[in-house]
Design an enzyme around this catalytic site. Sequence first.
Site, PDB file in Angstrom:
ATOM      1  N   TYR A 115      23.831  31.493  90.431  1.00 15.89           N
ATOM      2  CA  TYR A 115      24.632  31.558  91.550  1.00 15.89           C
ATOM      3  C   TYR A 115      25.296  29.884  92.427  1.00 15.89           C
ATOM      4  CZ  TYR A 115      26.978  34.175  94.883  1.00 15.89           C
ATOM      5  OH  TYR A 115      28.447  34.671  96.022  1.00 15.89           O
ATOM      6  N   CYS A 116      26.125  29.401  92.684  1.00 15.44           N
ATOM      7  CA  CYS A 116      26.030  28.591  93.477  1.00 15.44           C
ATOM      8  C   CYS A 116      25.493  27.400  92.781  1.00 15.44           C
ATOM      9  CB  CYS A 116      25.827  28.677  94.224  1.00 15.44           C
ATOM     10  SG  CYS A 116      26.848  27.694  95.705  1.00 15.44           S
TER      11      CYS A 116
END
Length: 618
Positions: free
Chosen positions: A355-356
């Site tokens: 994530y990210c």
Amino acid sequence: MPKAADKETKDAARDSGTESDSAASVEQYLVKDPERFALNLARMVEEAGKAASAWVTPREKGEVRDSVAEPMTDMVKTFSKLSEYWLSDPQRALEAQTRLFSGYMNVWANAIRRVGGDEDGDDAVKPDRGDKRFQDPEWGRNAFFDFLKQAYLVTSRWAGDLVEHADGLDEHTKHKAGFYVKQISNAISPSNFILTNPELFRETVASSGENLVRGMKMLAEDITAGKGDLKLRQADYSRFEIGRNIAVTPGKVVGRSDVAEIIQYEPSTDKVLKRPLLICPPWINKFYILDLNPEKSFIRWAVAQGHTVFVISWINPDERHGSKGWEAYIREGLQYGLDTIENATGEKEVNAIGYCVGGTLLAAALALMAQEGDERVRSVTFFTTQVDFTYAGDLKVFVDEDQIAAVELSMSGKGYLDGTKMATAFNMLRSGDLIWPYVVNNYMRGKEPLPFDLLYWNADSTRMAAANHSYYLRNCYLENNLSQGHMQLAGRTVSLSDITIPVYNLASREDHIAPAKSVFLGCRYFGGEVEYVMAGSGHIAGVVNPPSLGKYQHWTGGKPVGDFQQWIEKATETPGSWWPHWQKWIEARDDAKVAARKPGGKAKTLGDAPGSYVKVRV
């Protein structure tokens, strides 16, 4: 009755109503109890003194070093370049001044008509759709506040146009100029000040200034909480506790290294997918954005779909972790997580999610692992992850050689970047939503913010280990080394083309941190098949979107090649969450199932989820 007499009667009635409305409009802004009002102003000054003391004292003791000079210097340099462009050509400068003057004349002419009793004329300029600052009726009904609103809108839009049409500026300077203009425009809005906001003015008069006393008291508390810096409260944090009513999916800590705890969650099905799932969240925020509460929890949902879910919970670093760079986070975080999974389940093949920035690290790790022959990750999913930073979002505003050098200098003494610095940067990306509404609500209206789990998470900031953060800023945002095949890790030059496993690449349409176009362009660098999906909403809501809520939509289509806009036009739009689409994609690669697994297997566990690392606050 003759028509002339009828008209005179209507005019008299209209005039009488206007005078009555005008009197009522003025009445609401008059102080009813001057003595009480004066007393509260004195109390406000006393509380303001406490706020000033809370700000000054840590600086006098040398506990806080102001870092305002660096961004202010950069802003002045940026605006100097913008001014140079417009003033270097007298004709261009004259045209810009004429546009502003013309806008002011339209506002003035509109105000004259309003004073003359013309209520039917349109405003010279209107707020953007969805702008919540000017919703009070007095912004349109009262000539004074209407004039302030329109003059502000004309000025701020003119300033924005100066940046947009500054064709002679390089793209980075233009990006920074637009960002700084937006920050100043949001800051000077008349909605932010007592005397220029009708709603604030009325509340101040109605309470005889008690709202200001409460506001200054809260300001002093928030500066004290920030140890000399303002720690803007965005929610009632007292209502939440990690492990009690937030991050509550049952599980165990099954591994712990210097940089990460590995959490395995209890199964909720009799059978589970043979391949376990390892989630690598960003270290810039805490992992429980994926486990806010039972209704919103992606982790709980994934467990219910038959995944054996493992999550990396990153350390909130301090002086001991200053030298921990990306290789350390890969070896002691990601690969340690894979080792832990193998020990707990016996499985060597794993599905992984990043994530990210956790996804950026995961991509770099997979490229390195491909060269080293580590093939344990058999499919990878990226949530709003950039691997190419050519069209990176507004965070790129903070990245150039001078600014990175300043950040590195500030980290050199302690070995980390204060969590409040990153939190402030993220809040500035959406200052109109995440800063000024709370400044007005907290310190002018004197009202406590409401409890909100997402904003509790947003305020639960983390520090950045110096080596890790410096490597990230330079190799990704500044030099774009990962996508260009120049990134050095563990003595090797890594290439995304070596990642030949299936990739599920999720973007969100309104993302201001990892723009959907940037994620789309990153797809071309992987060496295998890529499924590009675009969710509705932004960086958080686009990802954390449970099917049960029936919100937003997602787009799927052909291969992520060619022009991004053309891909959108040809893509299939489906209402609701993308989560079921992802689950089908996972099962299409391997849907073999085994009996549900107990956390840790036969090994001793280290405590209950969500573990201890996530509870360290700054």
